[in-house]
Design a protein around this motif. Structure first.
Motif, PDB file in Angstrom:
ATOM      1  N   ARG A   6      46.654  70.358  13.622  1.00 19.56           N
ATOM      2  CA  ARG A   6      47.943  71.033  13.792  1.00 19.56           C
ATOM      3  C   ARG A   6      47.860  72.461  13.250  1.00 19.56           C
ATOM      4  O   ARG A   6      48.337  73.410  13.890  1.00 19.56           O
ATOM      5  CB  ARG A   6      49.036  70.246  13.075  1.00 19.56           C
ATOM      6  N   ASN A   9      45.588  74.581  15.613  1.00 17.48           N
ATOM      7  CA  ASN A   9      46.278  74.997  16.837  1.00 17.48           C
ATOM      8  C   ASN A   9      47.338  76.050  16.557  1.00 17.48           C
ATOM      9  O   ASN A   9      47.566  76.946  17.377  1.00 17.48           O
ATOM     10  CB  ASN A   9      46.902  73.781  17.523  1.00 17.48           C
ATOM     11  N   THR A  54      57.553  67.625  26.200  1.00 13.31           N
ATOM     12  CA  THR A  54      56.115  67.891  26.263  1.00 13.31           C
ATOM     13  C   THR A  54      55.805  69.319  26.692  1.00 13.31           C
ATOM     14  O   THR A  54      54.637  69.691  26.795  1.00 13.31           O
ATOM     15  CB  THR A  54      55.442  66.911  27.252  1.00 13.31           C
ATOM     16  N   TRP A  57      53.497  71.251  24.363  1.00 10.94           N
ATOM     17  CA  TRP A  57      52.113  70.778  24.439  1.00 10.94           C
ATOM     18  C   TRP A  57      51.414  71.356  25.665  1.00 10.94           C
ATOM     19  O   TRP A  57      50.281  71.850  25.580  1.00 10.94           O
ATOM     20  CB  TRP A  57      52.103  69.250  24.482  1.00 10.94           C
ATOM     21  N   SER A  60      50.747  75.010  25.117  1.00 10.90           N
ATOM     22  CA  SER A  60      49.583  75.242  24.260  1.00 10.90           C
ATOM     23  C   SER A  60      48.282  75.088  25.036  1.00 10.90           C
ATOM     24  O   SER A  60      47.340  75.863  24.860  1.00 10.90           O
ATOM     25  CB  SER A  60      49.604  74.271  23.074  1.00 10.90           C
ATOM     26  N   GLN A  61      48.227  74.082  25.915  1.00 11.36           N
ATOM     27  CA  GLN A  61      47.026  73.891  26.732  1.00 11.36           C
ATOM     28  C   GLN A  61      46.768  75.087  27.636  1.00 11.36           C
ATOM     29  O   GLN A  61      45.624  75.552  27.755  1.00 11.36           O
ATOM     30  CB  GLN A  61      47.180  72.641  27.599  1.00 11.36           C
TER      31      GLN A  61
END
Length: 261
Positions: A6, A9, A54, A57, A60-61
């Motif tokens: 965490r 990232n 989501t 997430w 971030s990807q």
């Protein structure tokens, strides 16, 4: 270990977005019930995300880890983003290739609204409310309670309310004779797409970027490699994505240079 990743990232997000935007992304993803906006370098307007979803997430990807970053020797002009979700990959490609026409295909109503909102400031991203499949048919969600980034479709000719489109129909609708980049994150539908009795459209694709979902669609990797057997390509992994890049780049014929949009 979870705390380490965490923190790792978060540091990556700070490097990409700056401290304030990274902190805002982290806080809103965990605590906000509202839509929120994150500024991304190279994107003119802030990207809109949904709180407690989501979306952070996926953001971030795509925007932080840059899992869809491509190392190409040419500049793509025609891109298909199948499983576009809320439009983040389309925005990423728009930022990298501002002159490319991007067809963003998304079946979920709420995701499609977000996709249309995030793409509204561009005239090169064209949202299509449909799902990519092996044939033109009616589809439905296998489990509507799945996460918004993991919705799977299946055939339902009787009550299906989702329009199924094919690679060939997408090309025909836009007056294209080839596609430079085909991105697929279709939650297992890639097995049906590559298992089709006719995958001759692969001969007209320069780059395929696909996330394989063997957990929900066993055999999708086999279907892909069998379909691409006659394709002379370079294979590369980037994050969760498998990238097949043609060794010799195809060029569009002059008569197919004008999109219908």
């Amino acid at each position: 270990m979870r705390a380490f990743w965490r923190a790792f990232n978060f540091c990556r997000a700070v490097r990409r977005l700056g401290l304030y935007q990274a902190a805002r992304l982290s806080w809103c993803a965990a605590y906000s019930d509202e839509y929120y906006r994150i500024r991304v370098p190279g994107v003119p307007l802030p990207v809109v995300l949904r709180g407690k979803s989501t979306d952070a997430w996926v953001f971030s990807q795509v925007m932080v880890c840059e899992q869809y970053l491509l190392d190409l020797s040419f500049c793509p002009r025609r891109i298909v983003d199948a499983g576009a979700n809320i439009g983040l990959t389309s925005l990423h490609y728009h930022r990298a290739y501002p002159d490319a026409t991007i067809i963003a295909i998304e079946p979920d109503d709420d995701n499609f609204r977000m996709l249309s909102l995030n793409a509204a400031h561009t005239d090169t991203i064209h949202p299509v409310h449909a799902a990519l499949w092996s044939e033109e048919c009616r589809l439905r969600f296998a489990d509507p309670s799945d996460e918004k980034c993991a919705l799977r479709v299946c055939v339902d000719d009787q009550q299906g309310n989702i329009r199924g489109v094919t690679i060939r129909s997408v090309m025909q609708d836009n007056g294209w004779d080839m596609i430079d980049v085909l991105k697929l994150d279709v939650e297992g539908a890639e097995r049906e797409i590559f298992s089709s009795s006719s995958c001759d459209w692969l001969d007209r694709i320069n780059v395929v970027v696909v996330e394989l979902h063997e957990d929900v669609a066993p055999g999708c990797a086999k279907a892909l490699f069998e379909a691409a057997r006659g394709m002379d390509y370079v294979l590369k992994w980037r994050g969760e994505n498998l990238i097949l890049r043609r060794r010799v780049t195809l060029n569009s014929s002059p008569s197919a240079g004008h999109e219908s949009r």
